[in-house]
Design an enzyme around this catalytic site. Sequence first.
Site, mmCIF file in Angstrom:
data_model
loop_
_atom_site.group_PDB
_atom_site.id
_atom_site.type_symbol
_atom_site.label_atom_id
_atom_site.label_comp_id
_atom_site.label_asym_id
_atom_site.label_seq_id
_atom_site.Cartn_x
_atom_site.Cartn_y
_atom_site.Cartn_z
ATOM 1 C CB CYS A 110 70.521 55.356 56.778
ATOM 2 S SG CYS A 110 71.041 54.138 57.822
HETATM 3 N N1 NAD Z 1 74.413 52.729 59.818
HETATM 4 C C1 NAD Z 1 73.763 53.432 60.419
HETATM 5 O O1 NAD Z 1 74.293 54.571 60.652
HETATM 6 C C2 NAD Z 1 72.446 53.076 60.858
HETATM 7 C C3 NAD Z 1 71.740 54.112 61.434
HETATM 8 C C4 NAD Z 1 70.406 53.902 62.028
HETATM 9 C C5 NAD Z 1 69.836 52.605 61.422
HETATM 10 N N2 NAD Z 1 70.371 51.759 60.559
HETATM 11 C C6 NAD Z 1 69.733 50.603 60.290
HETATM 12 O O2 NAD Z 1 70.151 49.476 60.889
HETATM 13 C C7 NAD Z 1 70.257 48.262 60.282
HETATM 14 C C8 NAD Z 1 71.695 47.695 60.534
HETATM 15 O O3 NAD Z 1 72.543 48.526 59.953
HETATM 16 P P1 NAD Z 1 74.179 48.578 60.238
HETATM 17 O O4 NAD Z 1 74.660 49.811 59.659
HETATM 18 O O5 NAD Z 1 74.388 48.287 61.715
HETATM 19 O O6 NAD Z 1 74.457 47.273 59.313
HETATM 20 P P2 NAD Z 1 75.998 46.646 59.326
HETATM 21 O O7 NAD Z 1 76.059 46.144 57.889
HETATM 22 O O8 NAD Z 1 77.078 47.466 59.889
HETATM 23 O O9 NAD Z 1 75.794 45.296 60.277
HETATM 24 C C9 NAD Z 1 74.745 44.540 60.006
HETATM 25 C C10 NAD Z 1 75.568 43.139 60.587
HETATM 26 O O10 NAD Z 1 74.551 42.009 60.632
HETATM 27 C C11 NAD Z 1 74.866 40.894 60.140
HETATM 28 N N3 NAD Z 1 74.066 40.014 59.651
HETATM 29 C C12 NAD Z 1 73.367 39.981 58.668
HETATM 30 N N4 NAD Z 1 72.340 38.957 58.399
HETATM 31 C C13 NAD Z 1 72.605 38.346 59.765
HETATM 32 C C14 NAD Z 1 71.999 37.322 60.381
HETATM 33 N N5 NAD Z 1 70.664 36.650 59.786
HETATM 34 N N6 NAD Z 1 72.106 36.954 61.567
HETATM 35 C C15 NAD Z 1 72.961 37.490 62.182
HETATM 36 N N7 NAD Z 1 73.779 38.424 61.810
HETATM 37 C C16 NAD Z 1 73.433 38.971 60.703
HETATM 38 C C17 NAD Z 1 76.166 41.353 59.156
HETATM 39 O O11 NAD Z 1 77.122 40.206 59.134
HETATM 40 C C18 NAD Z 1 76.581 42.712 59.687
HETATM 41 O O12 NAD Z 1 77.485 42.492 60.518
HETATM 42 C C19 NAD Z 1 69.806 48.604 58.754
HETATM 43 O O13 NAD Z 1 68.434 48.528 58.717
HETATM 44 C C20 NAD Z 1 70.001 50.254 58.781
HETATM 45 O O14 NAD Z 1 69.196 50.938 57.902
HETATM 46 C C21 NAD Z 1 71.734 51.989 60.396
#
Ligand code: NAD
Length: 441
Positions: free
Chosen positions: A279
């Site tokens: 992030c």
């Molecule tokens: N990690 C954090 O602390 C956090 C906190 C708040 C917001 N976010 C936001 O949330 C979003 C997700 O982050 P995250 O950390 O969970 O990412 P992540 O990489 O841990 O998880 C995302 C998942 O989505 C899957 N994916 C990708 N494309 C896909 C599709 N087309 N269909 C189905 N699955 C798909 C990936 O395989 C992965 O497992 C981002 O925008 C991030 O900025 C993250």
Amino acid sequence: MTPPLGALGARLEERLRNRSATVGVVGLGYVGLPLAVGFARAGFSVVGVDADPTRATLLAAGTSPVEDVPTADLRPLVESGRLRVRSTPDALADADAIVICVPTPLGKSKEPDISFIVAAAEGVASVLRPGRLIVLESTTYPGTTDEVLLPRFSKGGLRAGEDIFLAFSPERIDPGNRTWGLARIPKVVGGVTPACRHLAQTLYGQIIEQVVPVSSTQVAEMVKLFENTFRSVNIALVNELAIVCRRLGMSVWEVIDAAATKPFGFMPFSPGPGIGGHCLPSDPHYLSWRTRLAGYEAKFIAFADEINGGMPDYVVELAAGALNEQTKSVKGSRILVLGVAYKAGVGDIRDSPALQIIESLLARGAHLDYCDPRVAQVAVGGQVLKSVAWDHADLAAYDLVLLLTAHAEFTPRRLVDEARLVLDTRNATGVLGEFRHVIRI
Ligand SMILES: NC(=O)c1ccc[n+]([C@@H]2O[C@H](COP(=O)([O-])OP(=O)(O)OC[C@H]3O[C@@H](n4cnc5c(N)ncnc54)[C@H](O)[C@@H]3O)[C@@H](O)[C@H]2O)c1
């Protein structure tokens, strides 16, 4: 007051309230998996879709790769069929509400890469039927929901707010934070129409204590970018303060602690070896990119990026200076790095400053080991390094022990007692007082 929902909206609202609705979650990572588990535990039937087949297989077997979701919590939900995991979007066909939580990285020039959102939206669009609610949670630039998702979902004449319902709700989860879990973090929600917002509020109201409605999807998108830009800028400020304090011969930690006694108008942030994770290093660029399109260059974001981005090099210089004081060079010195995850309590190394620091120390000829109880191995500088075990690490055998991540395992007492020279970038040893052989950022 409830806005007019129409027949489809009213039926969906009822199904959300009595929890007979099926909830789909697209992307089962740090954000999506806790959410899917939260809905399943609240009694919803949940279908989770992750495009990574390896991950989907692991999850479908009830094994959690996310620290915040213990396997012991996930497995019974999977085994009972309350949470089904699939790898293709056709599984979403029976979902009444679909939440999209896919990654939003940066492209090579630090421009938003929303290709995962687009792919997820195409998948949802392929199974979309009237009466469905879709919520985007991925952090993104203001306008994404209305400009990128809405056209895809309204193909074939489906009208937002009448036939389908679309909203944006930023995720605020803080991996590893045991105090502020999913249910306790207020959830901001903006809808394409008041009916869209109302239904998204109803959905989250089932599992989250406080839902905060805002006037539009753009505002909801902006809220998240502001929150993370706020953190990035304040971390940059305190990182610069650390550099300034060193120049002026004082402890930045003492300054922060004393300033934090002010009961109003001050909020403490901590300096460190740089920012990491999915992030903070990325999100502000989503905002500056969008702002640039509107003809304005966001100055704080660029400044913060420069200072935070320079911290790994600064730490390497501090390490070199500390060794120099012992009449040693980085080249040939044995260095133990403690922690490669971007923050304490997690095993996430995405964009971790530790990788840059390790690469730089290796390039300068250090003999380097690392220890991270949550990261078994890392590939860096063309090498694959394996973590040494903390319990068996011979701290006295190293010329320098460099603490980058303050995992709870790294007990300060042991660090201070056993290591010959410590560079502590997190002030983990601060509780024990000052020592000649311990240098802090
Ligand atoms: N990690 C954090 O602390 C956090 C906190 C708040 C917001 N976010 C936001 O949330 C979003 C997700 O982050 P995250 O950390 O969970 O990412 P992540 O990489 O841990 O998880 C995302 C998942 O989505 C899957 N994916 C990708 N494309 C896909 C599709 N087309 N269909 C189905 N699955 C798909 C990936 O395989 C992965 O497992 C981002 O925008 C991030 O900025 C993250």
